[in-house]
Structure formats: C-alpha cells, structure tokens
Design a protein around this motif. Structure first.
Motif, mmCIF file in Angstrom:
data_model
loop_
_atom_site.group_PDB
_atom_site.id
_atom_site.type_symbol
_atom_site.label_atom_id
_atom_site.label_comp_id
_atom_site.label_asym_id
_atom_site.label_seq_id
_atom_site.Cartn_x
_atom_site.Cartn_y
_atom_site.Cartn_z
ATOM 1 N N HIS A 208 0.841 -1.199 0.000
ATOM 2 C CA HIS A 208 0.000 0.000 0.000
ATOM 3 C C HIS A 208 0.877 1.251 0.000
ATOM 4 O O HIS A 208 1.970 1.259 0.578
ATOM 5 N N VAL A 209 0.378 2.318 -0.635
ATOM 6 C CA VAL A 209 1.147 3.557 -0.700
ATOM 7 C C VAL A 209 0.210 4.759 -0.654
ATOM 8 O O VAL A 209 -0.907 4.714 -1.191
ATOM 9 N N LYS A 210 0.658 5.805 0.031
ATOM 10 C CA LYS A 210 -0.035 7.093 0.037
ATOM 11 C C LYS A 210 0.985 8.196 -0.203
ATOM 12 O O LYS A 210 2.141 8.090 0.226
ATOM 13 N N VAL A 211 0.539 9.268 -0.862
ATOM 14 C CA VAL A 211 1.376 10.445 -1.087
ATOM 15 C C VAL A 211 0.653 11.662 -0.517
ATOM 16 O O VAL A 211 -0.504 11.922 -0.862
ATOM 17 N N HIS A 212 1.337 12.394 0.370
ATOM 18 C CA HIS A 212 0.770 13.594 0.991
ATOM 19 C C HIS A 212 1.583 14.810 0.567
ATOM 20 O O HIS A 212 2.816 14.750 0.502
ATOM 21 N N VAL A 213 0.898 15.920 0.297
ATOM 22 C CA VAL A 213 1.570 17.156 -0.111
ATOM 23 C C VAL A 213 1.021 18.332 0.685
ATOM 24 O O VAL A 213 -0.028 18.236 1.328
ATOM 25 N N ASP A 214 1.765 19.451 0.619
ATOM 26 C CA ASP A 214 1.368 20.728 1.215
ATOM 27 C C ASP A 214 1.347 20.697 2.741
ATOM 28 O O ASP A 214 0.785 21.603 3.369
ATOM 29 N N GLY A 215 1.954 19.684 3.351
ATOM 30 C CA GLY A 215 2.048 19.645 4.802
ATOM 31 C C GLY A 215 3.377 20.206 5.284
ATOM 32 O O GLY A 215 4.156 20.782 4.519
ATOM 33 N N GLU A 216 3.651 20.024 6.561
ATOM 34 C CA GLU A 216 4.867 20.561 7.164
ATOM 35 C C GLU A 216 5.572 19.469 7.957
ATOM 36 O O GLU A 216 4.933 18.730 8.726
ATOM 37 N N TRP A 217 6.888 19.387 7.766
ATOM 38 C CA TRP A 217 7.683 18.439 8.537
ATOM 39 C C TRP A 217 8.090 19.084 9.850
ATOM 40 O O TRP A 217 8.697 20.148 9.874
ATOM 41 N N THR A 218 7.730 18.453 10.957
ATOM 42 C CA THR A 218 8.061 18.963 12.279
ATOM 43 C C THR A 218 8.772 17.864 13.070
ATOM 44 O O THR A 218 8.930 16.739 12.596
ATOM 45 N N ASP A 219 9.170 18.206 14.306
ATOM 46 C CA ASP A 219 9.806 17.206 15.162
ATOM 47 C C ASP A 219 8.849 16.069 15.481
ATOM 48 O O ASP A 219 9.270 14.947 15.772
ATOM 49 N N ALA A 220 7.552 16.353 15.423
ATOM 50 C CA ALA A 220 6.546 15.335 15.743
ATOM 51 C C ALA A 220 6.184 14.479 14.541
ATOM 52 O O ALA A 220 5.518 13.459 14.673
ATOM 53 N N GLY A 221 6.598 14.902 13.350
ATOM 54 C CA GLY A 221 6.249 14.145 12.153
ATOM 55 C C GLY A 221 5.781 15.053 11.040
ATOM 56 O O GLY A 221 6.172 16.219 10.958
ATOM 57 N N TYR A 222 4.932 14.526 10.184
ATOM 58 C CA TYR A 222 4.387 15.290 9.060
ATOM 59 C C TYR A 222 2.978 15.732 9.425
ATOM 60 O O TYR A 222 2.118 14.899 9.764
ATOM 61 N N GLU A 223 2.730 17.013 9.363
ATOM 62 C CA GLU A 223 1.454 17.553 9.815
ATOM 63 C C GLU A 223 0.809 18.409 8.729
ATOM 64 O O GLU A 223 1.491 19.124 7.991
ATOM 65 N N GLY A 224 -0.538 18.345 8.684
ATOM 66 C CA GLY A 224 -1.292 19.166 7.738
ATOM 67 C C GLY A 224 -1.231 18.624 6.332
ATOM 68 O O GLY A 224 -0.894 17.465 6.077
ATOM 69 N N GLY A 225 -1.545 19.472 5.363
ATOM 70 C CA GLY A 225 -1.558 19.075 3.970
ATOM 71 C C GLY A 225 -2.727 18.168 3.644
ATOM 72 O O GLY A 225 -3.713 18.080 4.392
ATOM 73 N N HIS A 226 -2.618 17.476 2.524
ATOM 74 C CA HIS A 226 -3.676 16.557 2.119
ATOM 75 C C HIS A 226 -3.091 15.387 1.343
ATOM 76 O O HIS A 226 -1.963 15.458 0.852
ATOM 77 N N THR A 227 -3.849 14.327 1.241
ATOM 78 C CA THR A 227 -3.431 13.122 0.523
ATOM 79 C C THR A 227 -3.826 13.260 -0.936
ATOM 80 O O THR A 227 -5.010 13.384 -1.247
#
Length: 304
Positions: A208-227
C-alpha cells in the motif's frame, strides 16, 4: 560511426594522442556492452530495468498531461497514520530484502514533487500486518474450530471480507513493522528498505502507498496538507512464484490469489501500480530492487 583508426608515425604527437584515446574509449564501450548482455538479472517488463530508471512518459487522454495518472485504489482496513518517519521499515521481519524506489511527479507537468510525504505499509511473509496481529493473516482472523455449522446463516454479515477490503479497522496492538513514512528529494525520489511481501486470503502480493503534499515536517512528524494519491504496488507472477520457494514464504499455507485473479488490481500494467523489478532469477533470496514512477494530481485529494 566510431573512429577506431590507430595512430601512425606520419601524424603529429597530439593527433596520435587523440586517436589513441578514442580507440580506448571505443574498446571500453564494447566491454560494457558485453557485461550487460551477460547479466543474470531478470526484469519484470523484459527490459534491463535498472533501479532508478523509468520508461519514457506516455501521454494520457487528458489534454496537456505529459504522464498517465497512476491508478487510485482502495486504502484497505489496515492503514495507520504516519507515526514512523524512517526509510528502513524492516525491523525484525524475515524475508527477501526489497529495495523500493518511487518517483513522485505531477502528471500534468511531469515536474517532480519535492518534500512530499510517502507512506508504505504491507503484510509480512506470512500475511500478517503489524498493528493487527490479532486479526490473523490479512484480516481473516483465527480459523474456526469444531464441526462446521449446518444451519443457514442469518442476520447481516459484519467485519471485513477475507481479502481485507472493508472499512478502516482500529489497531489491535502496538507493533509497527513494515510501515514507514519518508520524504521525496528534490528529484521526487524516495527509497525504502523492506522485505518482499507475502500474501493472505483473497489478495495478490502488494504494497500500500499514500502520497501527501502541502504539509509541514516537524519534530513530531508530518502535519497538515492533504493526501493526493492512495494506491497499491504490485508484483508480477514470476517474482512471486520464485519467492514462494524461499523461507519463510514457503511456510505460508494460505491459498494465494494471483495477479490476474485479484479483485483490486486494475489490470493496466505500470499505470496500475505494477512495479519494475530487478533480481537474480537463480538467487532471488539475495534481494529484489523495485521502482516505479507515480503520476499524481497534487491539487486533488484522494483518501482511498
């Protein structure tokens, strides 16, 4: 045509040096060609599918598009939101080493998508998903014991079908092997180290694979954006049959569904997620290299 004349005494020293160098280069190219012909590696599409290369972009039916969109497919019930930012997802799982390279591009412009978050997740060699070990092989659960019932079933069936195509299921445990998220580089590439997947009831071998864009990489992980893409990656029958002779795959007694018999694979080749593979057909246990370009629509949302 390559100039392979040898230097003569009538020529100047500079001319002799240039001709000698061209002769060496020509001989070297022949040697490289000979090595390539003698390769014992198999490619899934019948060509020398080197890791990191991809067939030329093919036009789609959409006017202005430079690459066919990769098929959007069902997410399945065993997705766990990105909580493991890593490229090596193997952990302690046994199996044939798999080096997976994906290139993510905008299907309209063919420009690579930089800094996109890519998730992969798949079952282990015996068909078990991490986070869902209590579900058994691919969601089929523990086989029933005792004599089979004689009465006709009543009521409405519940739970996912054996193939794992139902709605999202809540995790049953804290294991997270064979799952991970990583970012694409400036060329749109992302690589993962994992193992060749096994199989479970009702499904062919897949990732399985998903691609997310327009989010932000933080210390906690990848946040925001959309799939923008939810899909699956598939393996041709030749590679799967070879893997079935290797432990621990050989110990998987679940009836295997072929690629042609799978109800989810869209039967449209690489556009549908069929991976380009490279491996030694005599020693597949040494490892497999797989790659594919994913053509996506970054402005669209596809949650699968």
């Amino acid at each position: 045509m390559t100039d392979t004349h040898t230097p003569t005494d009538a020529q100047s020293p500079e001319e002799r040096r240039r001709l000698a160098r061209r002769t060496v280069l020509a001989a070297g190219s022949v040697a490289v060609t000979a090595v390539g012909v003698g390769s014992a590696f198999a490619a899934s599409d019948g060509t020398a599918a080197e890791q990191g290369t991809q067939a030329a972009a093919s036009p789609s039916s959409s006017e202005g598009a430079c690459y066919k969109l990769t098929s959007e497919l069902v997410e399945g019930p065993y997705y766990i939101d990105a909580d493991k930012l890593r490229q090596d997802v193997t952990e302690d799982q046994e199996g044939i080493p798999l080096h997976l390279t994906l290139k993510v591009i905008d299907a309209e412009t063919c420009k690579p998508l930089r800094n996109a978050a890519v998730d992969i997740w798949h079952c282990n060699a015996t068909g078990i998903y991490s986070g869902y070990e209590e579900m058994g092989s691919g969601g089929g659960g523990t086989p029933p014991t005792g004599p089979p019932p004689t009465d006709a079933p009543t009521g409405t069936p519940t739970g996912p079908p054996p193939g794992g195509g139902g709605g999202h299921q809540e995790p049953t445990d804290d294991t997270r092997y064979l799952r991970g998220t990583w970012h694409t580089d400036r060329h749109g590439h992302v690589t993962f180290k994992t193992v060749f997947p096994g199989w479970y009831q009702g499904r062919c071998v897949h990732i399985h694979v998903k691609v997310h864009v327009d989010g932000e990489w933080t210390d906690a992980g990848y946040e925001g954006g959309h799939t923008c893409h939810t899909g699956q990656l598939f393996f041709d029958e030749k590679s799967v049959l070879l893997s079935a002779d290797v432990e621990p795959y050989a110990s998987n007694t679940t009836t295997r569904t072929t690629l042609d018999g799978d109800s989810i694979y869209p039967d449209n080749g690489h556009e549908g997620g069929l991976l380009y593979l490279k491996y030694n057909r005599h020693h597949i246990a040494r490892g497999v290299r797989a790659h594919l370009t994913l053509g996506v629509e970054p402005d669209e949302t596809s949650n699968g």
